[in-house]
Design a protein around this motif. Structure first.
Motif, PDB file in Angstrom:
ATOM      1  N   HIS A  24       0.851  -1.186   0.000  1.00  0.00           N
ATOM      2  CA  HIS A  24       0.000   0.000   0.000  1.00  0.00           C
ATOM      3  C   HIS A  24       0.887   1.236   0.000  1.00  0.00           C
ATOM      4  O   HIS A  24       1.775   1.345   0.836  1.00  0.00           O
ATOM      5  N   THR A  67      -5.988   5.017  -1.397  1.00  0.00           N
ATOM      6  CA  THR A  67      -4.645   5.470  -1.002  1.00  0.00           C
ATOM      7  C   THR A  67      -4.168   6.655  -1.832  1.00  0.00           C
ATOM      8  O   THR A  67      -3.363   7.444  -1.358  1.00  0.00           O
ATOM      9  N   ILE A 122      -7.377   1.594   1.999  1.00  0.00           N
ATOM     10  CA  ILE A 122      -7.120   1.462   3.429  1.00  0.00           C
ATOM     11  C   ILE A 122      -8.425   1.740   4.152  1.00  0.00           C
ATOM     12  O   ILE A 122      -9.380   2.258   3.553  1.00  0.00           O
ATOM     13  N   LEU A 169      -4.892  -1.744   6.704  1.00  0.00           N
ATOM     14  CA  LEU A 169      -4.668  -2.010   5.287  1.00  0.00           C
ATOM     15  C   LEU A 169      -5.705  -3.012   4.803  1.00  0.00           C
ATOM     16  O   LEU A 169      -5.956  -4.015   5.458  1.00  0.00           O
ATOM     17  N   GLN A 191       1.826   1.360   6.356  1.00  0.00           N
ATOM     18  CA  GLN A 191       1.805   0.159   7.187  1.00  0.00           C
ATOM     19  C   GLN A 191       0.644   0.246   8.150  1.00  0.00           C
ATOM     20  O   GLN A 191       0.135   1.337   8.442  1.00  0.00           O
ATOM     21  N   GLN A 192       0.229  -0.904   8.629  1.00  0.00           N
ATOM     22  CA  GLN A 192      -0.843  -1.001   9.604  1.00  0.00           C
ATOM     23  C   GLN A 192      -0.550  -0.054  10.771  1.00  0.00           C
ATOM     24  O   GLN A 192       0.556  -0.031  11.295  1.00  0.00           O
ATOM     25  N   PRO A 210      -4.141  -3.100  -2.845  1.00  0.00           N
ATOM     26  CA  PRO A 210      -3.155  -2.085  -2.481  1.00  0.00           C
ATOM     27  C   PRO A 210      -3.659  -0.650  -2.624  1.00  0.00           C
ATOM     28  O   PRO A 210      -2.994   0.279  -2.206  1.00  0.00           O
TER      29      PRO A 210
END
Length: 193
Positions: A125, A186, A173, A165, A134-135, A170
């Motif tokens: 992502h 994103t 989110i 995510l 990132q998460q 990708p």
């Protein structure tokens, strides 16, 4: 795990990857080999990221531009593996193109490393600037977004904290805006530092 005296002498009291000299420990490169040549000295930051116990900081691994030239095969193996793991960043490809490993060292590096197909299949992502998300990251909206079914507009500049995510996509989110969990593209986000 204590560091063997010979290993510590070889590393000159520094992380063999990033050259930090604090909080050093031994890292076992492969479970199939047991000699000193299978071990390297690393700092806590490198150790935690190698084991996946902390978030991957791709900028930290720019240290590989110098450590990949080590004469120690175990260091070369770890450098090759990390560069392959970070391929989605772009810059590691240039280093991999320059890196030469003899046949035995390359075979060792490929043991247990993810295949190129697995790396290519990994979902990454990225925000509108190409930064990897990132998460748990915080992002800022760069455009007013109409929230379908929510009855409101998420305004440009809104910070969305602790994002999740969307697996296998990708481009999406999830995050909480105005108390409501929404899906966000994103391309309309910028990672907050």
């Amino acid at each position: 795990m204590s560091i063997d005296a010979g290993l510590f002498a070889r590393s000159e009291g520094k992380c063999e990857l990033c050259e930090h000299s604090e909080n050093l420990q031994m890292y076992l490169v492969s479970s199939t080999r047991s000699d000193i040549e299978n071990k390297i000295v690393v700092c806590n930051t490198c150790f935690d990221q190698l084991h996946g116990t902390s978030a991957m900081d791709s900028n930290h691994w720019r240290c590989l531009t110098s450590s990949m030239w080590s004469t120690v095969p175990a260091v070369q193996v770890v450098a090759w593996r990390m560069l392959n793991k970070l391929l989605s960043e772009g810059w590691p490809q240039d280093l991999l193109d320059m890196l030469y490993l003899d046949d035995d060292t390359l075979a060792w590096a490929k043991e247990g490393a993810p295949s190129q197909d697995e790396i290519a299949d990994a979902v990454v992502h990225k925000d509108s600037n190409g930064n990897i998300l990132q998460q748990g990251d915080t992002v800022v909206l760069i455009k007013d977004l109409d929230v379908k079914g929510g009855g409101f507009t998420a305004k440009r500049g809104t910070a969305v904290r602790n994002i999740a995510l969307v697996e296998n996509n990708p481009n999406q989110i999830e995050g909480r805006v105005n108390g409501q969990q929404i899906v966000i593209l994103t391309q309309y986000t910028k990672k907050s530092t």
